[in-house]
Write an enzyme that holds these catalytic residues in place. Sequence first.
Site, PDB file in Angstrom:
ATOM      1  N   TYR A 287       0.140 -10.360  -6.038  1.00  0.00           N
ATOM      2  CA  TYR A 287      -0.734  -9.988  -4.916  1.00  0.00           C
ATOM      3  C   TYR A 287      -1.413 -11.232  -4.337  1.00  0.00           C
ATOM      4  CZ  TYR A 287      -3.596  -6.964  -2.057  1.00  0.00           C
ATOM      5  OH  TYR A 287      -4.173  -6.320  -0.988  1.00  0.00           O
ATOM      6  N   TYR A 337       1.525  -7.874   5.989  1.00  0.00           N
ATOM      7  CA  TYR A 337       0.383  -7.434   5.194  1.00  0.00           C
ATOM      8  C   TYR A 337       0.254  -5.928   5.232  1.00  0.00           C
ATOM      9  CZ  TYR A 337      -4.364  -6.747   3.512  1.00  0.00           C
ATOM     10  OH  TYR A 337      -5.462  -6.319   2.815  1.00  0.00           O
TER      11      TYR A 337
END
Lengths: 386, 145
Positions: A287, A337
């Site tokens: 992440y 994103y």
Amino acid sequence: MGTIKDRYAIVGVGESERSRKSGTTPLHLALDAANAAIKDAGLKVTDIDGFMNYNEGDSCTSHQLATYLGVRPKYVKDIQGGGASTEMLIADAVALIEAGQLNTVLIYRSMNGSSGTRVGRGYDPDMLQGALAGGSFVIPYGSASPSQWFGMYATRHMHETGITKEHLGHVCLSFYEHAQRNPKAFLHGKPLTMENYLATPDISSPFNIHDSCLELDEGNAIIVTSAEKAKDCKSKPVYIMGMAARQCHPHAHYWNDIDQVASDYVAEELYENAGVTPDDIDVASIYDCFSWVVMRQLEAYGFAKRGEVGDFVAEGNLKIGGKLPTNTAGGMLSEGYTHGMNNTIEIVRQLRHDYEGTDRQVEECKIGICTGWAGPDIAGAMILRN
Amino acid sequence: MTQAKTAYQKPIPLKDLDNAPYWDAADQHQLALQKCDDCMAYSQPPGPTCAKCGSENVIWQQLGDDIKATVYSYVVSYRPFLPGFQDELPTIIALAQLDKVPEVKIMGNILNCEEKDLKIGMPIQMTWVDITEDRALPQWIPAMN
Ligand SMILES: [Zn+2]
């Protein structure tokens, strides 16, 4: 309960167009992503009996998506959640299939993250103070952005472990290099050099624009089913070896307790569930809302010892060809994103060897790790295999 | 006099059921901390119960107005993320570790500090800025000695 190791699989992945200004709604983006994932799996839309999504009040509901796909599913679920939610909802889906409630679940994240509601921006300050636990103790001081909250962790951690700004740059350069091989990456055609990186002023220390994830309009979807049902799918199944999630902070806020992150606790349980060690991992999706968040997780998940993570990334180990090719489509720093789901999609494609014969494929990769970070306080992660 | 209120553009700390004693003390230029009377753990920011053991037996400890600390961590923001900060950039936001209660860390801005002088471990002192007629905000300044 028995172990779920290798008994469930991700059988479909898909995405909508990604852009700065979609000109459409999150529902349309979700429909595009869901249809792409269903087609990828070779399923009929009516095979999906569960729909789940995570959002920050910026998406369509699962009910809406199912309705306009033309199905009446058994189960719809929408959660408020950040960047560990993909892994946590996959765990929910597995549990519901294991319980005999559902057969096949579609999980999506859809957002106009650039043209619509921007995460962590533009909120009414009084609303923020009330909405965030302990918000009155940070908002009056101008601290309202994840870059500032995580930056507080980063400054201390970098001080203690010798990580430098240049080390953060190596994370960015590695992912940007991957984006140059991915025509669908938002920053394809925009390579980054260390000289340019170091010359870019910080927005909020220690992060400049390159250290920070993109903000885009995009929808992503993935489909989870049992290993048994996966045999009927068109795609190569990617099996779930193990999962783990954890909330760690002793308060309902993490402002003042910056020496631990939830990933520290997830790692041990994750490797135990999957029956592997960090040495067995061939490819990674870590992440990456900010460059330092990758560094901190590399330490937490045991890819480099505390104090040695800077050297690990400077040696090029995150690049394709390195010890741990990471975020091989460009990650959230340079591909797209969707609160982590685009990184999940990429690791599925790597493990299926979808890029065979191109310079994007991590050769012969068998086992991958996918980590989520919903903040320092909440982590979820999974280990997958082909 | 309502002039001060309209002049102050930044967010003003919202008092609620659980945190009011902290901000009431701040308005009097004092520091008060919530503490558990069972396990003795401090809660900062405060809450409805002790976040360590769940006890409802929480009390408030008055620490006075001579509050020394060191910088535990910081960020320097060059862009305003909230109203009122646009005229005071860059903004230094620090986490201060209290000398007398090292397990407690309190966020604040460091005023009267050049960015080049800022470093982890530097001694700082709590100060209070009157932001409206009846409200004061705890802040930090570099310690004199
Ligand atoms: Zn207690």
